[in-house]
Design an enzyme around this catalytic site. Sequence first.
Site, short mmCIF file in Angstrom:
data_model
loop_
_atom_site.label_atom_id
_atom_site.label_comp_id
_atom_site.label_asym_id
_atom_site.label_seq_id
_atom_site.Cartn_x
_atom_site.Cartn_y
_atom_site.Cartn_z
N ASP A 36 0.84 -1.19 0.00
CA ASP A 36 0.00 0.00 0.00
C ASP A 36 0.89 1.26 0.00
O ASP A 36 1.85 1.33 0.76
CB ASP A 36 -0.89 -0.04 1.26
CG ASP A 36 -1.97 1.00 1.23
OD1 ASP A 36 -2.34 1.46 0.14
OD2 ASP A 36 -2.47 1.35 2.33
N ASP A 92 2.81 4.91 -5.45
CA ASP A 92 2.19 6.20 -5.15
C ASP A 92 3.19 7.30 -5.47
O ASP A 92 4.00 7.69 -4.63
CB ASP A 92 1.77 6.24 -3.67
CG ASP A 92 1.14 7.56 -3.30
OD1 ASP A 92 1.08 8.47 -4.16
OD2 ASP A 92 0.72 7.70 -2.14
N HIS A 122 -7.62 10.41 4.26
CA HIS A 122 -7.13 9.38 5.19
C HIS A 122 -7.45 9.80 6.62
O HIS A 122 -7.27 10.95 6.98
CB HIS A 122 -5.61 9.24 5.09
CG HIS A 122 -5.12 8.45 3.92
ND1 HIS A 122 -3.91 8.69 3.32
CD2 HIS A 122 -5.67 7.41 3.25
CE1 HIS A 122 -3.73 7.83 2.33
NE2 HIS A 122 -4.78 7.04 2.27
N GLY A 123 -7.88 8.85 7.42
CA GLY A 123 -8.06 9.12 8.84
C GLY A 123 -9.53 9.24 9.23
O GLY A 123 -10.41 9.08 8.41
N HIS A 182 -9.39 5.21 -1.42
CA HIS A 182 -8.59 5.24 -0.19
C HIS A 182 -9.33 6.04 0.87
O HIS A 182 -10.26 6.78 0.57
CB HIS A 182 -7.21 5.85 -0.46
CG HIS A 182 -6.27 4.87 -1.09
ND1 HIS A 182 -5.20 4.33 -0.43
CD2 HIS A 182 -6.29 4.31 -2.31
CE1 HIS A 182 -4.59 3.48 -1.23
NE2 HIS A 182 -5.23 3.44 -2.38
N GLY A 183 -8.88 5.91 2.12
CA GLY A 183 -9.52 6.68 3.19
C GLY A 183 -10.91 6.17 3.50
O GLY A 183 -11.83 6.96 3.73
N GLY A 184 -11.05 4.85 3.53
CA GLY A 184 -12.38 4.27 3.71
C GLY A 184 -12.92 4.33 5.13
O GLY A 184 -14.11 4.14 5.35
N ASN A 242 -9.93 0.97 0.75
CA ASN A 242 -8.82 0.76 1.68
C ASN A 242 -9.16 1.23 3.10
O ASN A 242 -9.69 2.33 3.28
CB ASN A 242 -7.58 1.54 1.21
CG ASN A 242 -6.89 0.86 0.07
OD1 ASN A 242 -7.52 0.14 -0.69
ND2 ASN A 242 -5.61 1.09 -0.09
N THR A 252 -7.15 3.22 9.43
CA THR A 252 -7.42 3.86 10.72
C THR A 252 -8.50 3.13 11.53
O THR A 252 -8.34 2.94 12.75
CB THR A 252 -7.88 5.33 10.49
OG1 THR A 252 -6.94 5.96 9.62
CG2 THR A 252 -7.96 6.09 11.79
O1 G3H Z 1 -4.07 3.37 2.28
C1 G3H Z 1 -4.76 3.23 3.27
C2 G3H Z 1 -6.15 3.66 3.31
O2 G3H Z 1 -6.40 4.63 2.38
C3 G3H Z 1 -6.63 3.86 4.69
O3 G3H Z 1 -7.40 5.00 4.94
O4 G3H Z 1 -6.82 5.22 7.33
O5 G3H Z 1 -8.77 6.40 6.38
O6 G3H Z 1 -8.83 3.96 6.65
P1 G3H Z 1 -8.00 5.15 6.41
ZN ZN Z 2 -4.47 5.25 1.30
#
Ligand code: G3H
Ligand code: ZN
Length: 285
Positions: free
Chosen positions: A80, A102, A180-181, A210-212, A233, A236
């Site tokens: 990742d 990335d 993210h987060g 991302h940032g799920g 993804n 957090t």
């Molecule tokens: O690459 C990791 C993910 O995008 C995680 O995002 O920390 O908001 O769940 P998240």
């Molecule tokens: Zn991510």
Amino acid sequence: MSLTKEIIKEAQEGKYAFGTFDTSNLEVAQGIARAAESKKMPAMIGITESAVEYAGFLPLVNLVKGIITESRADLVLHLDHGKDPKFVKKCIDEGFESVMIDASCHEFEKNIEITKKIVAYAHKKGAIVQAELGKIPRMKSSTEEGTTLKKMEKTDPSEIEEFVEKTGVDTLAVIVGNIHGMYKPEGNPRLDLDLLKKLREKVETPFVLHGGSGTPSEDIKKAISEYGIVNVNIDTGIRVAFMGAISDFCISGQMVTDPRKILSIARNAVQEKVEEKIELFSCGR
Ligand code: G3H
Ligand code: ZN
């Protein structure tokens, strides 16, 4: 066809998504694998460069490989947010079936150049590549005062066709308001579904979100069922579940001398969180 390609194709055809769940330790990786088994759904187990800094490359990679080998679920080892092309190649050499390059911190042309080289390298070895177009920021936690965070740059619809065509990427992380987060107390950011629709109309490449963890469930469901997000993804949310379980145990005042007593509770909390996310991504499948 590789297992990863099959998983992506089936998700595309079935209009559902599978999760990529990040780990840096044994219990989280086991929690992810157990959740995928109980929900009978495929998943990727993601590791990052910082997870490797923490656990060591071979210890972490072999740990996850072992869990995947023993699991009844279809699981894929994934890198990742690979920022360093040398490290991404090392992962491909080590047998990762899926990697993310990335290069989103670079300008458009440079992102293409770096991504394209990784795609050529990966495809020769049977791995698939995810890239990022746009820049995803991350919410500051209370311990990150003063750190510089990336400014959000949403994926530009005028760039996406050229990016996909020139790089040959297999999947693409799009930035459509996702962060993210976790977002409390500020509130969760909404996805720009109009933008996602525009991007979907431009290319057929499977999209990754991302940032799920903090994205509202209703937005995630729409993004999956209507606009071709095949992979979401989560990091957090897993960390919060893991640490929440440990904090609760400590607050309860119980004394134990065997770390497994606490870590197995945290592993169960991860499994529950991952099961909840898998259900959400399955969109009623
Ligand atoms: O690459 C990791 C993910 O995008 C995680 O995002 O920390 O908001 O769940 P998240
Ligand atoms: Zn991510």
